[in-house]
Design an enzyme around this catalytic site. Structure first.
Site, PDB file in Angstrom:
ATOM      1  N   LYS A  33       0.829  -1.214   0.000  1.00 50.57           N
ATOM      2  CA  LYS A  33       0.000   0.000   0.000  1.00 50.57           C
ATOM      3  C   LYS A  33       0.864   1.265   0.000  1.00 50.57           C
ATOM      4  O   LYS A  33       0.600   2.206  -0.745  1.00 50.57           O
ATOM      5  CB  LYS A  33      -0.922   0.017   1.235  1.00 50.57           C
ATOM      6  CG  LYS A  33      -1.858  -1.178   1.317  1.00 50.57           C
ATOM      7  CD  LYS A  33      -2.834  -1.049   2.488  1.00 50.57           C
ATOM      8  CE  LYS A  33      -2.199  -1.101   3.862  1.00 50.57           C
ATOM      9  NZ  LYS A  33      -1.669  -2.419   4.247  1.00 50.57           N
ATOM     10  N   ARG A 108      -9.631   0.522   8.754  1.00 54.66           N
ATOM     11  CA  ARG A 108      -9.225  -0.848   9.048  1.00 54.66           C
ATOM     12  C   ARG A 108     -10.277  -1.597   9.845  1.00 54.66           C
ATOM     13  O   ARG A 108     -10.056  -2.760  10.190  1.00 54.66           O
ATOM     14  CB  ARG A 108      -7.936  -0.825   9.862  1.00 54.66           C
ATOM     15  CG  ARG A 108      -6.676  -1.129   9.068  1.00 54.66           C
ATOM     16  CD  ARG A 108      -5.480  -0.922   9.981  1.00 54.66           C
ATOM     17  NE  ARG A 108      -4.366  -1.720   9.630  1.00 54.66           N
ATOM     18  CZ  ARG A 108      -3.252  -1.243   9.055  1.00 54.66           C
ATOM     19  NH1 ARG A 108      -3.158   0.017   8.726  1.00 54.66           N
ATOM     20  NH2 ARG A 108      -2.256  -2.040   8.817  1.00 54.66           N
ATOM     21  N   ARG A 147      11.409  -6.325   4.894  1.00 54.47           N
ATOM     22  CA  ARG A 147      11.313  -4.913   5.251  1.00 54.47           C
ATOM     23  C   ARG A 147      11.842  -4.678   6.657  1.00 54.47           C
ATOM     24  O   ARG A 147      12.457  -3.655   6.944  1.00 54.47           O
ATOM     25  CB  ARG A 147       9.838  -4.458   5.150  1.00 54.47           C
ATOM     26  CG  ARG A 147       9.648  -2.984   5.439  1.00 54.47           C
ATOM     27  CD  ARG A 147       8.224  -2.524   5.199  1.00 54.47           C
ATOM     28  NE  ARG A 147       7.331  -2.920   6.278  1.00 54.47           N
ATOM     29  CZ  ARG A 147       6.013  -2.774   6.250  1.00 54.47           C
ATOM     30  NH1 ARG A 147       5.424  -2.282   5.181  1.00 54.47           N
ATOM     31  NH2 ARG A 147       5.267  -3.140   7.266  1.00 54.47           N
ATOM     32  N   ARG A 153      11.404  -1.480  12.067  1.00 59.11           N
ATOM     33  CA  ARG A 153      10.104  -1.444  12.747  1.00 59.11           C
ATOM     34  C   ARG A 153       9.943  -2.654  13.652  1.00 59.11           C
ATOM     35  O   ARG A 153      10.089  -3.793  13.212  1.00 59.11           O
ATOM     36  CB  ARG A 153       8.979  -1.427  11.698  1.00 59.11           C
ATOM     37  CG  ARG A 153       8.630  -0.045  11.233  1.00 59.11           C
ATOM     38  CD  ARG A 153       7.609  -0.077  10.125  1.00 59.11           C
ATOM     39  NE  ARG A 153       6.376  -0.787  10.452  1.00 59.11           N
ATOM     40  CZ  ARG A 153       5.303  -0.813   9.673  1.00 59.11           C
ATOM     41  NH1 ARG A 153       5.325  -0.165   8.541  1.00 59.11           N
ATOM     42  NH2 ARG A 153       4.234  -1.485  10.033  1.00 59.11           N
ATOM     43  N   ARG A 165      -0.815  -9.439  13.272  1.00 59.65           N
ATOM     44  CA  ARG A 165      -1.319  -8.411  12.343  1.00 59.65           C
ATOM     45  C   ARG A 165      -2.213  -9.042  11.270  1.00 59.65           C
ATOM     46  O   ARG A 165      -3.228  -8.455  10.890  1.00 59.65           O
ATOM     47  CB  ARG A 165      -0.152  -7.645  11.719  1.00 59.65           C
ATOM     48  CG  ARG A 165       0.449  -6.665  12.724  1.00 59.65           C
ATOM     49  CD  ARG A 165       1.877  -6.323  12.407  1.00 59.65           C
ATOM     50  NE  ARG A 165       2.024  -5.576  11.172  1.00 59.65           N
ATOM     51  CZ  ARG A 165       3.185  -5.459  10.517  1.00 59.65           C
ATOM     52  NH1 ARG A 165       4.260  -6.050  10.980  1.00 59.65           N
ATOM     53  NH2 ARG A 165       3.244  -4.757   9.426  1.00 59.65           N
TER      54      ARG A 165
END
Ligand code: ADP
Length: 212
Positions: A33, A108, A147, A153, A165
């Site tokens: 996204k 969401r 990532r 993160r 998640r």
């Protein structure tokens, strides 16, 4: 799919101006996204609202909102609706000159979707189109772990948090697909392949919708 009226913020390529246009980019964690949003902003001169980015900026700045959000984000859980919805309203209201927004990571939950519709409809600038990126789960996990090596993160580091998640996505976010399908706004887009190929698919959805 949309009449020109519904597409009040008409958007065309070839230099024709965007008047007002709101787009939701939708998909599970790791669907791309953020990457595709950057390209959409550039092409259509829209304002980016990534709720994840706004939360991370608040965490970095150690604001009250950041402190509140951090524990949820680090566990891979959604931040409570009232906090997120309030933040999004403030963000939009602070940007009166925006031609439109790319909503990335919001809504969401169904409650967030309803709140966004209510808020935008009151302003006379509804959501025009929802682009849902579809990616295989194995590929999602691979992208997130990759990532995590670069982003640092916390929520990208462990497979357990990534799993949480995904569960949050399946339980709370995925029902929004039907919500937008009923509104005739949903476009499912194959989210595998090169970044440019995926982008071309998104652009063609936008242009088909705005031309019909
Ligand atoms: P990703 O899509 O890869 O999970 P994001 O940056 O969009 O990354 O989101 C990171 C985290 O921020 C989410 O796991 C969640 O904790 C929080 N968050 C972001 N957007 C929302 C939202 N709309 N509602 C609740 N929590 C959110």
């Amino acid at each position: 799919m949309f009449g020109r009226q519904a597409f009040a913020g008409l958007l065309l390529s070839d230099g024709i101006q965007v008047i007002m246009f709101n787009l939701v980019i939708f998909g599970p964690p790791g669907a791309g996204k953020g990457t595709q949003s950057e390209k959409l902003l550039d092409k259509y001169q829209l304002t980016h609202l990534s709720t994840g980015d706004v939360f991370r900026a608040n965490i970095k700045g150690e604001t009250e909102l950041g402190l509140l959000a951090k524990s949820f984000i680090d566990r891979g859980e959604l931040v409570p609706d009232e906090v997120t919805i309030g933040m999004v309203k403030d963000f939009v209201e602070d940007r009166v000159s925006a031609r439109g927004f790319v909503f990335d990571g919001f809504p969401r939950t169904i409650a967030q979707g309803e709140a966004l519709d209510h808020f935008l409809n009151e302003r006379g600038t509804p959501i025009n189109i929802v682009l849902a990126l579809e990616v295989d789960e194995d590929e999602l996990v691979r992208r997130l772990l990759e990532r995590g090596k670069i982003s640092g993160r916390a929520d990208d580091q462990s497979e357990a948090t990534i799993r949480t998640r995904f569960n949050e996505y399946l339980q709370k976010t995925e029902p929004l697909l039907e919500y937008y399908e009923k509104q005739g706004k949903l476009n499912r887009v194959h989210g595998m392949g090169s970044i440019d190929d995926i982008f071309a698919r998104l652009v063609s959805c936008i242009e088909d919708a705005s031309a019909s």
